[in-house]
Scaffold this motif. Structure first.
Motif, PDB file in Angstrom:
ATOM      1  N   VAL A 267       0.888  -1.161   0.000  1.00  0.00           N
ATOM      2  CA  VAL A 267       0.000   0.000   0.000  1.00  0.00           C
ATOM      3  C   VAL A 267       0.927   1.212   0.000  1.00  0.00           C
ATOM      4  N   TYR A 268       0.795   2.030  -1.027  1.00  0.00           N
ATOM      5  CA  TYR A 268       1.796   3.060  -1.303  1.00  0.00           C
ATOM      6  C   TYR A 268       1.194   4.432  -1.024  1.00  0.00           C
ATOM      7  N   CYS A 269       1.823   5.225  -0.179  1.00  0.00           N
ATOM      8  CA  CYS A 269       1.318   6.572   0.129  1.00  0.00           C
ATOM      9  C   CYS A 269       2.463   7.550  -0.113  1.00  0.00           C
ATOM     10  N   ARG A 270       2.121   8.689  -0.682  1.00  0.00           N
ATOM     11  CA  ARG A 270       3.190   9.634  -1.014  1.00  0.00           C
ATOM     12  C   ARG A 270       2.739  11.066  -0.797  1.00  0.00           C
ATOM     13  N   GLY A 271       3.658  11.895  -0.290  1.00  0.00           N
ATOM     14  CA  GLY A 271       3.421  13.334  -0.186  1.00  0.00           C
ATOM     15  C   GLY A 271       4.696  14.079  -0.544  1.00  0.00           C
ATOM     16  N   TYR A 272       4.550  15.360  -0.835  1.00  0.00           N
ATOM     17  CA  TYR A 272       5.715  16.187  -1.181  1.00  0.00           C
ATOM     18  C   TYR A 272       5.818  17.313  -0.159  1.00  0.00           C
ATOM     19  N   LEU A 273       6.976  17.402   0.474  1.00  0.00           N
ATOM     20  CA  LEU A 273       7.185  18.365   1.552  1.00  0.00           C
ATOM     21  C   LEU A 273       8.082  19.486   1.031  1.00  0.00           C
ATOM     22  N   ASP A 274       7.571  20.700   1.123  1.00  0.00           N
ATOM     23  CA  ASP A 274       8.338  21.856   0.650  1.00  0.00           C
ATOM     24  C   ASP A 274       9.293  22.300   1.761  1.00  0.00           C
ATOM     25  N   VAL A 275      10.580  22.185   1.490  1.00  0.00           N
ATOM     26  CA  VAL A 275      11.565  22.577   2.501  1.00  0.00           C
ATOM     27  C   VAL A 275      12.428  23.737   1.976  1.00  0.00           C
ATOM     28  N   SER A 276      11.935  24.383   0.911  1.00  0.00           N
ATOM     29  CA  SER A 276      12.771  25.411   0.275  1.00  0.00           C
ATOM     30  C   SER A 276      12.998  26.612   1.199  1.00  0.00           C
ATOM     31  N   ARG A 277      12.026  26.875   2.105  1.00  0.00           N
ATOM     32  CA  ARG A 277      12.224  28.015   3.017  1.00  0.00           C
ATOM     33  C   ARG A 277      12.698  27.570   4.392  1.00  0.00           C
ATOM     34  N   HIS A 278      12.976  26.299   4.490  1.00  0.00           N
ATOM     35  CA  HIS A 278      13.410  25.762   5.777  1.00  0.00           C
ATOM     36  C   HIS A 278      14.782  26.346   6.105  1.00  0.00           C
ATOM     37  N   GLN A 279      14.877  26.935   7.279  1.00  0.00           N
ATOM     38  CA  GLN A 279      16.130  27.613   7.629  1.00  0.00           C
ATOM     39  C   GLN A 279      17.259  26.625   7.907  1.00  0.00           C
ATOM     40  N   LYS A 280      16.861  25.436   8.422  1.00  0.00           N
ATOM     41  CA  LYS A 280      17.927  24.567   8.934  1.00  0.00           C
ATOM     42  C   LYS A 280      18.392  23.507   7.937  1.00  0.00           C
ATOM     43  N   ILE A 281      17.532  23.100   6.999  1.00  0.00           N
ATOM     44  CA  ILE A 281      17.962  22.035   6.080  1.00  0.00           C
ATOM     45  C   ILE A 281      18.902  22.625   5.041  1.00  0.00           C
ATOM     46  N   PRO A 282      20.154  22.236   5.079  1.00  0.00           N
ATOM     47  CA  PRO A 282      21.115  22.782   4.109  1.00  0.00           C
ATOM     48  C   PRO A 282      20.819  22.227   2.718  1.00  0.00           C
ATOM     49  N   PRO A 283      21.288  22.906   1.690  1.00  0.00           N
ATOM     50  CA  PRO A 283      21.114  22.339   0.353  1.00  0.00           C
ATOM     51  C   PRO A 283      21.936  21.054   0.206  1.00  0.00           C
ATOM     52  N   GLY A 284      21.513  20.198  -0.716  1.00  0.00           N
ATOM     53  CA  GLY A 284      22.259  18.956  -0.958  1.00  0.00           C
ATOM     54  C   GLY A 284      21.321  17.790  -1.095  1.00  0.00           C
ATOM     55  N   PRO A 285      21.825  16.688  -1.653  1.00  0.00           N
ATOM     56  CA  PRO A 285      20.981  15.527  -1.898  1.00  0.00           C
ATOM     57  C   PRO A 285      20.599  14.793  -0.611  1.00  0.00           C
ATOM     58  N   ILE A 286      19.416  14.191  -0.643  1.00  0.00           N
ATOM     59  CA  ILE A 286      18.924  13.437   0.520  1.00  0.00           C
ATOM     60  C   ILE A 286      18.351  12.113   0.029  1.00  0.00           C
ATOM     61  N   ASN A 287      18.738  11.044   0.643  1.00  0.00           N
ATOM     62  CA  ASN A 287      18.144   9.725   0.369  1.00  0.00           C
ATOM     63  C   ASN A 287      18.189   8.946   1.678  1.00  0.00           C
ATOM     64  N   VAL A 288      17.044   8.921   2.367  1.00  0.00           N
ATOM     65  CA  VAL A 288      16.989   8.389   3.723  1.00  0.00           C
ATOM     66  C   VAL A 288      15.827   7.400   3.793  1.00  0.00           C
ATOM     67  N   PHE A 289      15.965   6.381   4.627  1.00  0.00           N
ATOM     68  CA  PHE A 289      14.773   5.553   4.861  1.00  0.00           C
ATOM     69  C   PHE A 289      14.547   5.381   6.352  1.00  0.00           C
ATOM     70  N   VAL A 290      13.269   5.165   6.686  1.00  0.00           N
ATOM     71  CA  VAL A 290      12.861   4.929   8.067  1.00  0.00           C
ATOM     72  C   VAL A 290      12.290   3.514   8.121  1.00  0.00           C
TER      73      VAL A 290
END
Ligand SMILES: Cc1cc2nc3c(=O)[nH]c(=O)nc-3n(C[C@H](O)[C@H](O)[C@H](O)COP(=O)(O)OP(=O)(O)OC[C@H]3O[C@@H](n4cnc5c(N)ncnc54)[C@H](O)[C@@H]3O)c2cc1C
Length: 464
Positions: A267-290
């Protein structure tokens, strides 16, 4: 040995048999052409390009519930040429967790095959740098981390746009090169060739003798037969089951009535989180799993967080995808359409895939989990998490599952279809439960295991 399908499943069986058993000759039958010689590195900006490629080339040869979002990619290498940024082992607890889907093998038995699959498939580089570390640290309580990497990993953890792995098509073409350089040829690949029916051997009970093929793009084209001592079904869970059903052999030899049953996916669920104005997340690639948070059935889901670029304005966005397990249910199944045939006159597969009450609870738990992740990370939803159409995970499984008896499954623990001595399930159709992990690594490990079982029976096939 005749292998039907050249995706991760077919390649795994072929590569191990080819390398370990010099007496074996192998034919691979693939309905698609050579579309790519390397796979798409599916991360960052390349995801959009990959998805456009997929939309252009994929086809859905089945109807019913699963055609809402799923499809095949008819190509050398199958869907392995577009998938593979997440290569995980099947979680050991999922082998024993599902009351209706116990695996007739142990974690210990699979371990050497997993290790070999990791050595062969995982490699290249990994996402690194401050953005990746920020996300891992923010989600440390959920045990977030980088997906598994291979021995060839870039230990400096330098930023990278992808997670290259050695995909099905790359390994198959390498095998072909090796074969071309050998004194005698042992590998033959038939591309643009569609297997339409398995044909039983009238002289030998419990044996197939050949597979009937047609040129894939030519409805009405002349058929031809590929003969073999043994046959491996690696056409994907839906297509492998259809091939057995369409061959009209299920009434023979006391075959299991479970052929086609226990269809599952994530069962596949997906959302898109806008982090462009996030002060703390630096630019760069992200590939993480939980990973799943516990062994409770309600918590059997995994989440992937991946940086993508907004197609319209180039903003940095996090794609957050959850995959939840499904209960193995006998009524979820592949059958033959009673009235619709494809361009070659072969009945289309029809799929039934309904969520159980347990699946519904797990889905709600997953959606809450995605909201929790967003709260921990910060940012705002550009598109809040939504359930994707059935089939969209591309992780179909079951349909010819292995079990101790025909009452529970369609194939014996060694992969041979009940009732047949020389037909084997070689893809995720063999899975008794779909579990939580993305399937390629497990499909590959199971393919190596099957190749060993086949090798130990080689004498029997040669006498055929
Ligand atoms: C966009 C995308 C991303 C993905 N990401 C991941 C990931 O990160 N990790 C992961 O583990 N999984 C991922 N997957 C899923 C993964 O690709 C599949 O689970 C895997 O490819 C299944 O392998 P397979 O060999 O069983 O089937 P396939 O890869 O579908 O291969 C089956 C092959 O058989 C051929 N075939 C079918 N019917 C016939 C016939 N009658 N005659 C001849 N040939 C036939 C098909 O053309 C195809 O080439 C992803 C899938 C997609 C689409």
């Amino acid at each position: 040995m005749v292998v039907i399908g050249s995706g991760p499943a077919g390649v795994a069986v072929a590569e191990r048999l080819y390398k370990e058993r010099p007496s074996v000759t192998i034919a691979i039958i693939e309905r698609g052409s050579t579309l790519l010689r390397r796979h798409f590195y599916t991360n960052g900006a390349l995801i959009g390009e990959r998805d456009r490629f997929l939309a252009r080339h994929q086809v859905c040869p089945w109807e019913g519930d699963l055609d809402e979002g799923g499809a095949l990619l008819p190509a050398l290498g199958g869907r392995g040429i577009v998938g593979g940024s997440q290569l995980h082992r099947f979680y050991a607890s999922d082998l024993t967790l599902w009351p209706n889907g116990l695996w007739p093998l142990t974690e210990g038995e699979l371990d050497p095959y997993f290790r070999e699959a990791e050595t062969r498939l995982l490699g290249g580089s990994r996402c690194g740098g401050p953005a990746q570390e920020y996300v891992c640290e923010s989600l440390a309580n959920l045990h977030a981390r980088h997906p598994p990497c291979g021995p060839a990993v870039d230990t400096e953890r330098r930023p990278s746009v992808g997670l290259p792995h050695h995909s099905s098509v790359e390994r198959l073409l390498a095998l072909l090169d090796m074969d071309r350089a050998a004194p005698s040829r042992r590998l033959r690949i038939f591309t643009d060739t569609r297997a339409v029916r398995l044909v039983a051997d009238p002289a030998r009970p419990r044996h197939m003798s050949r597979v009937r093929c047609v040129p894939a793009g030519e409805p009405g084209g002349a058929h031809f037969d590929v003969h073999g001592g043994a046959f491996v079904l690696a056409a994907s869970a839906v297509e492998s089951a259809r091939l057995v059903l369409v061959s009209g052999v299920q009434a023979l030899n006391g075959m299991s009535t479970n052929v086609g049953r226990y269809l599952m996916e994530h069962v596949y669920c997906r959302g898109y989180l806008d982090v462009s104005r996030h002060q703390k997340i630096p630019p760069g690639p992200i590939n993480v799993f939980v990973p799943p948070q516990s062994a409770a059935l309600e918590n059997r889901f995994q989440v992937e967080i991946c940086s993508v670029t907004h197609p319209a304005d180039g903003r940095s966005v996090l794609r957050v995808t959850g995959s939840a397990a499904m209960d193995p249910q006998r009524q979820n199944r592949v059958t033959l359409s009673p009235d619709r045939v494809d361009g070659h006159g072969v009945p289309r597969a029809s799929t039934v895939l309904r969520l159980s009450p347990g699946d519904e609870r797990r889905k709600m738990s997953l959606l809450r989990g995605l909201q929790n992740i967003a709260a921990l990370l910060g940012g705002s939803w550009l598109a809040p998490p939504a359930v994707m159409p059935r089939g969209a995970s591309y992780h179909e499984a079951g349909t010819l599952r292995i079990a101790q008896s025909p009452a529970e499954g369609a194939a014996a623990p060694d992969g041979s279809l009940f009732g047949w001595d020389n037909v084997f399930t070689g893809d995720a159709s063999a899975f008794p439960s779909v579990g939580v992990a993305n399937p390629i690594l497990t499909i590959t490990a199971m393919g190596y295991r099957l190749a060993d079982r086949l090798a130990s029976r080689l004498g029997i096939f040669e006498r055929a």
